[in-house]
Design a protein around this motif. Structure first.
Motif, short mmCIF file in Angstrom:
data_model
loop_
_atom_site.label_atom_id
_atom_site.label_comp_id
_atom_site.label_asym_id
_atom_site.label_seq_id
_atom_site.Cartn_x
_atom_site.Cartn_y
_atom_site.Cartn_z
N ASP A 1 0.84 -1.21 0.00
CA ASP A 1 0.00 0.00 0.00
C ASP A 1 0.87 1.26 0.00
O ASP A 1 0.60 2.23 -0.71
CB ASP A 1 -0.91 0.03 1.23
N ARG A 2 1.90 1.21 0.81
CA ARG A 2 2.79 2.37 0.91
C ARG A 2 3.58 2.57 -0.40
O ARG A 2 3.82 3.70 -0.81
CB ARG A 2 3.74 2.19 2.10
N ASP A 3 3.98 1.48 -1.05
CA ASP A 3 4.66 1.60 -2.34
C ASP A 3 3.76 2.29 -3.36
O ASP A 3 4.22 3.15 -4.13
CB ASP A 3 5.06 0.21 -2.86
N ALA A 4 2.48 1.90 -3.36
CA ALA A 4 1.54 2.53 -4.29
C ALA A 4 1.37 4.00 -3.97
O ALA A 4 1.29 4.86 -4.88
CB ALA A 4 0.20 1.79 -4.24
N TYR A 5 1.33 4.33 -2.70
CA TYR A 5 1.15 5.72 -2.29
C TYR A 5 2.39 6.55 -2.65
O TYR A 5 2.28 7.68 -3.14
CB TYR A 5 0.87 5.79 -0.80
N ASN A 6 3.57 5.98 -2.44
CA ASN A 6 4.80 6.69 -2.78
C ASN A 6 4.89 6.93 -4.28
O ASN A 6 5.37 7.99 -4.72
CB ASN A 6 6.02 5.91 -2.28
N ALA A 7 4.46 5.96 -5.08
CA ALA A 7 4.46 6.16 -6.54
C ALA A 7 3.53 7.31 -6.92
O ALA A 7 3.86 8.14 -7.79
CB ALA A 7 4.02 4.87 -7.23
N TYR A 8 2.38 7.36 -6.28
CA TYR A 8 1.43 8.46 -6.52
C TYR A 8 2.06 9.80 -6.14
O TYR A 8 1.94 10.80 -6.88
CB TYR A 8 0.15 8.20 -5.72
N LEU A 9 2.74 9.85 -4.99
CA LEU A 9 3.35 11.11 -4.52
C LEU A 9 4.49 11.55 -5.44
O LEU A 9 4.64 12.75 -5.71
CB LEU A 9 3.86 10.95 -3.09
N ARG A 10 5.28 10.59 -5.94
CA ARG A 10 6.38 10.95 -6.85
C ARG A 10 5.84 11.59 -8.12
O ARG A 10 6.39 12.58 -8.62
CB ARG A 10 7.21 9.71 -7.19
N GLU A 11 4.78 11.02 -8.63
CA GLU A 11 4.19 11.58 -9.84
C GLU A 11 3.58 12.95 -9.58
O GLU A 11 3.76 13.89 -10.37
CB GLU A 11 3.12 10.62 -10.39
N LEU A 12 2.90 13.09 -8.44
CA LEU A 12 2.24 14.34 -8.12
C LEU A 12 3.24 15.46 -7.88
O LEU A 12 3.14 16.56 -8.46
CB LEU A 12 1.35 14.15 -6.89
N PHE A 13 4.21 15.22 -7.00
CA PHE A 13 5.18 16.26 -6.66
C PHE A 13 6.23 16.44 -7.74
O PHE A 13 6.86 17.50 -7.83
CB PHE A 13 5.86 15.94 -5.32
N GLY A 14 6.46 15.39 -8.54
CA GLY A 14 7.47 15.49 -9.59
C GLY A 14 7.20 16.60 -10.58
O GLY A 14 8.13 17.20 -11.15
N ALA A 15 5.94 16.91 -10.78
CA ALA A 15 5.58 17.99 -11.70
C ALA A 15 5.81 19.37 -11.10
O ALA A 15 5.70 20.38 -11.80
CB ALA A 15 4.11 17.83 -12.12
N HIS A 16 6.13 19.43 -9.82
CA HIS A 16 6.32 20.71 -9.12
C HIS A 16 7.62 20.70 -8.32
O HIS A 16 7.74 21.40 -7.32
CB HIS A 16 5.15 20.98 -8.18
N VAL A 17 8.60 19.93 -8.79
CA VAL A 17 9.82 19.72 -8.00
C VAL A 17 10.54 21.03 -7.70
O VAL A 17 11.18 21.18 -6.65
CB VAL A 17 10.75 18.71 -8.72
N GLU A 18 10.45 22.01 -8.64
CA GLU A 18 11.16 23.27 -8.42
C GLU A 18 10.60 24.06 -7.25
O GLU A 18 11.28 24.94 -6.71
CB GLU A 18 11.10 24.12 -9.70
N ARG A 19 9.39 23.73 -6.81
CA ARG A 19 8.77 24.46 -5.68
C ARG A 19 9.03 23.79 -4.34
O ARG A 19 8.67 24.34 -3.29
CB ARG A 19 7.26 24.58 -5.92
N LEU A 20 9.61 22.61 -4.36
CA LEU A 20 9.89 21.89 -3.11
C LEU A 20 11.13 22.45 -2.43
O LEU A 20 12.06 22.94 -3.08
CB LEU A 20 10.09 20.40 -3.38
N SER A 21 11.16 22.33 -1.11
CA SER A 21 12.36 22.68 -0.35
C SER A 21 13.47 21.69 -0.69
O SER A 21 13.22 20.62 -1.26
CB SER A 21 12.07 22.65 1.14
N ASP A 22 14.70 22.06 -0.36
CA ASP A 22 15.83 21.16 -0.65
C ASP A 22 15.65 19.80 0.03
O ASP A 22 15.93 18.75 -0.55
CB ASP A 22 17.14 21.80 -0.21
N ASP A 23 15.17 19.83 1.29
CA ASP A 23 14.95 18.57 2.00
C ASP A 23 13.92 17.71 1.28
O ASP A 23 14.10 16.49 1.13
CB ASP A 23 14.47 18.84 3.43
N SER A 24 12.84 18.32 0.82
CA SER A 24 11.78 17.54 0.17
C SER A 24 12.19 17.07 -1.22
O SER A 24 11.73 16.01 -1.67
CB SER A 24 10.49 18.37 0.11
#
Length: 448
Positions: A181-204
């Protein structure tokens, strides 16, 4: 200027100290520990004590390399050259699981319930309720994956704080599912945040590949604004059938026991060994971040530390934060109290005799004595300042007659008691007033 204590630490002070607050009152800490001991031992939990420092590798595996604790907040102790270093423990679970594996505790009846209390260390930015040396009560259960164990753990955490008188607490309950379940959720988060990576903090940005769930715990205001803007779906939407059934079973038990809680989809535990149930205990009186503590199931931790699969679940709360919540509610703890008996010599030659009388009286009650001879008026004043209930005066007449002149400072009644009958006199008083628990011999404490 005199040397000061290190920043982010506190002195725990005796009752009556001029700069006393509830979170620095030594007797308040003792009361929290005693209450936890009473509640948890009645549930079958046994006390365990582990070192305040552990091998660095244990803490890195046990807490997680991607966490702020490991990356930014660890106190590392080096010695004798090339040793990799020890870590002052930032939490209690990893050490307890290590002890379970190393000492063969699997041979004990399962599930094994353990608890401890003691200091923890994190190099945090100091603020209200957040210290660099703080103290926790910790409860762990090893050897069972049953949702009944989860519900009992949550209930016991509530029982401890309720026994201290707190009413404004709330359980926030969630689930992080199984590894798939967590692997599926992480895949979803990578796709979602990947489109906005420039707005993430360095840690994120770093977490995006290694552990995207940790982004949801980010302390960055920009990250949290992005999370809100994107409308991130919660982990609960990704639970598989087994994890969902487990989560529902936990709720069923809590409902049956009238343990109130809120479902909070935002609660996550990003480390690989966490499973299913996760929760936090909140109170608004402890500052901007209202969590008193929290817990979760960690069925993969023993394997992460090099052992076999051992299901586990546990929780911890910060004692300082709990005391701040109690202070916010106007609660207090019983004062440590004074001696039942204060023994005073009226002449220097009888000071040793007064000390002997007090030492014998300690077989049944707390007793103190004056270290020099004083007059009766001064004896009564000194006894009152100490909170004593009885004063025993010893002069030449008392020594010659082998008696004690005793005054009850509460009632003003004075009596003459044979020295050999003093313990019976004190015991009768304790029995009549029901104050044996307050004035009786000290209960041996565990070392922590």
């Amino acid at each position: 200027m005199a040397i000061q204590r290190p920043k982010g630490t506190q002195d725990h002070l005796p009752d009556g100290s001029p700069k006393l607050s509830l979170d620095t009152q030594a007797s308040a800490f003792q009361d929290v520990q005693d209450t936890a001991r009473r509640v948890l031992s009645r549930a079958g939990a046994q006390f365990v004590s582990t070192p305040i420092f552990e091998e660095a590798e244990l803490v890195k595996r046990g807490v997680g390399g991607s966490t702020d604790i490991v990356r930014k907040e660890m106190f590392t102790v080096y010695y004798f050259g090339d040793h990799g270093g020890f870590i002052l423990r930032p939490e209690g679970t990893a050490g307890i699981v290590r002890s379970y594996l190393q000492n063969g505790l699997k041979q004990l009846p399962s599930p094994l319930k353990l608890w401890t209390h003691g200091p923890m260390f994190r190099a945090e930015n100091v603020q209200k309720g957040r210290l660099r040396q703080f103290h926790q009560v910790d409860y762990e259960v090893l050897g069972s994956a049953d949702p009944l164990v989860d519900a009992e753990a949550i209930s016991l955490m509530v029982d401890v704080v309720s026994a201290l008188g707190l009413t404004g607490v709330r359980v926030k309950l969630g689930s992080i599912g199984d590894p798939a379940d967590r692997d599926a959720y992480n895949a979803y988060l990578r796709e979602l945040f990947g489109a906005h990576v420039e707005r993430l903090s360095d840690d994120s940005k770093d977490r995006l590949e290694r552990n995207p769930m940790r982004i949801l715990d980010s302390k960055s205001a920009g990250d949290q604004a992005l999370i809100a803007e994107l409308g991130v779906n919660p982990m609960l939407d990704f639970l598989g059938d087994e994890a969902r059934a487990h989560f529902q079973a936990v709720q069923t038990y809590l409902n049956a026991w009238n343990v109130t809680y809120d479902i909070d989809p935002s609660i996550v535990r990003g480390l690989d060994y966490y499973r299913r149930t996760a929760w936090e205990l909140h109170h608004e009186g402890v500052g901007a971040k209202s969590a008193l503590g929290g817990g979760g199931r960690y069925d993969g931790l023993a394997e992460q530390l090099g052992g076999p699969l051992v299901p586990g679940i546990g929780w911890a709360f910060g004692i300082e934060r709990l005391l701040l919540a109690m202070e916010a509610e106007g609660l207090d703890v019983p004062a440590s109290g004074g001696p039942l008996l204060y023994v005073v010599a009226l002449d220097d030659q009888f000071v040793g005799h007064a000390a002997t009388v007090a030492m014998v009286a300690r077989q049944v009650a707390r007793a103190e004595f004056a270290y020099r001879a004083v007059k009766p008026g001064s004896a009564f004043r000194d006894a009152g300042r100490r909170g004593a209930q009885f004063v025993a005066l010893i002069g030449s007449d008392e020594v010659q007659g082998n008696v004690l002149s005793i005054k009850n400072l509460t009632t003003g009644v004075q009596s003459t008691v044979p020295t050999r009958d003093l313990n019976s006199f004190l015991g009768d008083h304790l029995e009549q007033t029901g104050t044996a628990a307050a004035h009786g011999p000290a209960v041996p404490q565990e070392n922590a």
